[in-house]
Write a protein that holds these residues in place. Structure first.
Motif, mmCIF file in Angstrom:
data_model
loop_
_atom_site.group_PDB
_atom_site.id
_atom_site.type_symbol
_atom_site.label_atom_id
_atom_site.label_comp_id
_atom_site.label_asym_id
_atom_site.label_seq_id
_atom_site.Cartn_x
_atom_site.Cartn_y
_atom_site.Cartn_z
ATOM 1 N N LEU A 216 0.835 -1.200 0.000
ATOM 2 C CA LEU A 216 0.000 0.000 0.000
ATOM 3 C C LEU A 216 0.872 1.253 0.000
ATOM 4 C CD1 LEU A 216 -2.779 -0.925 2.595
ATOM 5 C CD2 LEU A 216 -2.760 -1.280 0.123
ATOM 6 N N ARG A 217 0.407 2.251 -0.719
ATOM 7 C CA ARG A 217 1.091 3.551 -0.717
ATOM 8 C C ARG A 217 0.365 4.481 0.252
ATOM 9 N NH1 ARG A 217 0.898 2.475 -6.249
ATOM 10 N NH2 ARG A 217 -0.810 3.957 -6.508
ATOM 11 N N PHE A 218 1.152 5.249 0.994
ATOM 12 C CA PHE A 218 0.618 6.105 2.055
ATOM 13 C C PHE A 218 0.944 7.569 1.761
ATOM 14 C CE2 PHE A 218 1.567 8.587 5.845
ATOM 15 C CZ PHE A 218 0.421 8.430 6.610
ATOM 16 N N SER A 369 -8.442 3.480 -3.785
ATOM 17 C CA SER A 369 -7.849 4.509 -2.924
ATOM 18 C C SER A 369 -8.841 4.807 -1.809
ATOM 19 C CB SER A 369 -7.546 5.792 -3.697
ATOM 20 O OG SER A 369 -6.582 5.575 -4.699
ATOM 21 N N LEU A 370 -8.339 4.910 -0.596
ATOM 22 C CA LEU A 370 -9.184 5.183 0.570
ATOM 23 C C LEU A 370 -8.707 6.478 1.218
ATOM 24 C CD1 LEU A 370 -11.458 3.978 2.395
ATOM 25 C CD2 LEU A 370 -9.614 3.068 3.831
ATOM 26 N N GLU A 409 -0.101 12.022 -3.366
ATOM 27 C CA GLU A 409 0.135 13.307 -2.705
ATOM 28 C C GLU A 409 -0.378 14.470 -3.531
ATOM 29 O OE1 GLU A 409 4.106 13.811 -1.405
ATOM 30 O OE2 GLU A 409 4.072 12.109 -0.017
ATOM 31 N N ALA A 410 -0.307 14.359 -4.867
ATOM 32 C CA ALA A 410 -0.839 15.424 -5.721
ATOM 33 C C ALA A 410 -2.346 15.575 -5.527
ATOM 34 C CB ALA A 410 -0.514 15.140 -7.183
ATOM 35 N N LEU A 411 -3.035 14.459 -5.294
ATOM 36 C CA LEU A 411 -4.477 14.521 -5.049
ATOM 37 C C LEU A 411 -4.769 15.246 -3.737
ATOM 38 C CD1 LEU A 411 -7.394 13.714 -5.680
ATOM 39 C CD2 LEU A 411 -6.949 11.508 -4.574
ATOM 40 N N LEU A 412 -3.997 14.953 -2.693
ATOM 41 C CA LEU A 412 -4.205 15.630 -1.412
ATOM 42 C C LEU A 412 -3.900 17.120 -1.515
ATOM 43 C CD1 LEU A 412 -2.814 13.121 1.252
ATOM 44 C CD2 LEU A 412 -5.138 13.349 0.352
ATOM 45 N N LEU A 434 -5.680 11.538 5.263
ATOM 46 C CA LEU A 434 -4.826 10.361 5.096
ATOM 47 C C LEU A 434 -5.314 9.599 3.866
ATOM 48 C CD1 LEU A 434 -3.869 7.920 7.983
ATOM 49 C CD2 LEU A 434 -4.677 7.039 5.819
ATOM 50 N N LEU A 435 -4.381 9.161 3.014
ATOM 51 C CA LEU A 435 -4.738 8.486 1.774
ATOM 52 C C LEU A 435 -3.943 7.196 1.665
ATOM 53 C CD1 LEU A 435 -6.395 8.799 -0.907
ATOM 54 C CD2 LEU A 435 -4.286 9.697 -1.913
#
Length: 439
Positions: A216-218, A369-370, A409-412, A434-435
């Motif tokens: 998973l990517r965080f 994605s969560l 991170e670009a989405l956040l 948190l993603l």
């Protein structure tokens, strides 16, 4: 022979701008009243002269005749301590003053042979008046002793045989302004050091995800609502346990001050410890509620929480909600973002003594994605009439950012930036997002 320095206050020059005399309870300090510190050349200053020679040829009042400086005289350090009220701006200390037996200037660490008592007296005055300017008065034949007085802490020195009214007046004002500048610089330095120390402390309290071995990517973003703070009442964490399960949590303590930030850190650390101990779902949240009840300052303090435990294969998850907004799920294949069901949520921690928090099982699929978030993200304003953004508005923003190709991170960053712009400036509440991504 000129008259010696008088014991009683002597008024010299204009008195209209002289601050009222009195003790610390009635007279403002120099830092509180800049005009009383001599910044304006027309403002009267109070000079405390400490000199004990009754046959002295020095007459300070006579020297200052016509200048906006008042004088007050002490014959020893005990008398000086009594006369050192907040309306005194500068002290003129005769280095030849002998410390009395009760003056407390018994330090023998002097600047040289035969000078211990003189510099020790100066040290005692500096300890007695840490916020006052001090001028050292000595004989012109002893420049070394004068320089040593400045090294010990005096603002300047004067030679007795060269002294005149113009020089003394200028030296008093210079010493007062230099002391003010030194105090301001010291306060600035102390504030900077405190800010740096607080920043290091708060950075150390932010979590480091423990996801070693997971695919998973965080990504996460954190913005406290307090001005110049790094930590607020929101908190989050993510860990992977030995069985391969990934556990994620996000929460919000009501309020966003330093006390709420401290409580949020306590709850986050407790959650991590309980998760590694094997607790999850209702049992974990019940234990966290006990921690909250013991650590909070008031029974009115509560915290919302969302926990997610993702199966080792990454295709299923259990979700518990304790009064917290439901996470956003983005399925693979270009599906629109949607909220996970909220109908089986429990109350916020700290509200009900025997509360229960159901754990809902959900299917995630192969790619997803969560996004977990605190209510600071959805309570910003937007448009005319200043309505709240809300969860629907947040989903619209996320959908637009996904359409623009934003991920991770670009989405956040894109989502937070748009929320900020719609609000017309900084958000007033803490925000944590948190993603987690798979595939």
């Amino acid at each position: 022979m000129p008259a010696p320095v008088q014991r009683d206050d002597t008024t010299v020059g204009p008195l209209a701008a002289v601050p009222p005399q009195g003790g610390p309870a009635s007279a403002p300090t120099d830092a509180e009243n800049p005009r009383s510190s001599g910044g304006d050349s027309g403002t009267a200053l109070m000079l405390l002269v400490i000199e004990d020679d009754p046959a002295s040829t020095l007459s300070v009042p006579a020297l200052l005749d016509g200048r906006p400086i008042r004088t007050r005289t002490a014959r020893n350090l005990t008398e000086a301590e009594r006369l050192l009220t907040d309306d005194v701006h500068c002290i003129l200390l005769d280095l030849a003053l002998s410390p009395g037996p009760s003056d407390g200037a018994g330090d023998t660490t002097s600047g040289g042979p035969g000078r211990g008592d003189e510099l020790d007296t100066l040290r005692h005055v500096l300890r007695l008046a840490p916020r006052h300017a001090v001028l050292a008065l000595t004989d012109g034949a002893d420049a070394e002793r004068a320089a040593a007085a400045v090294r010990v802490g005096a603002q300047d020195y004067l030679f007795r045989d060269e002294l005149d009214g113009r020089l003394l007046g200028r030296a008093v004002r210079y010493a007062v302004e230099r002391k003010r500048a030194d105090l301001a610089q010291r306060q600035l330095t102390e504030s900077r050091l405190r800010a740096e120390e607080n920043a290091r402390l708060e950075r150390g309290l932010l979590p480091t995800p423990l996801l070693e071995g997971s695919d998973l990517r965080f990504a996460a973003r954190y913005r406290p609502g307090r001005s110049r703070a790094l930590l607020g009442g929101d908190f989050y964490d993510t860990v992977r346990t030995a069985d391969g399960t990934v556990h994620a949590m996000i929460g919000d303590v009501c309020g966003h001050g330093p006390d709420e930030a401290a409580l949020g850190v306590e709850l986050r650390i407790a959650w991590r410890a309980l998760t590694f101990a094997g607790l999850c779902g209702d049992q974990l949240l019940g234990t966290l509620q006990k921690v909250l009840e013991h650590e909070r300052d008031s029974e009115e303090v509560f915290a919302t929480l969302c926990t997610v435990d993702i199966a080792p294969d990454g295709r299923r998850a259990g979700v518990c909600l304790a009064g917290h907004p439901s996470p956003l799920i983005i399925a693979g294949g270009g599906s629109a973002p949607r909220l996970l069901p909220y109908d089986e949520s429990g109350p916020a921690l700290g509200l009900l003594e025997h509360a229960r928090w159901p754990r809902r099982q959900i299917e995630l699929g192969g790619r997803w994605s969560l996004m977990m978030y605190t209510d600071g993200l959805i309570e910003g304003h937007v448009g005319r009439g200043r309505p709240r953004l809300g969860q629907e508005g947040m989903m619209d923003i996320v959908a637009r950012r996904l359409g623009a190709g934003n991920r991770g991170e670009a989405l956040l960053d894109g989502t937070l930036g748009e929320v900020h712009d719609l609000n017309g400036g900084e958000l007033t509440d803490d925000v944590a997002v948190l993603l987690l991504d798979r595939g």
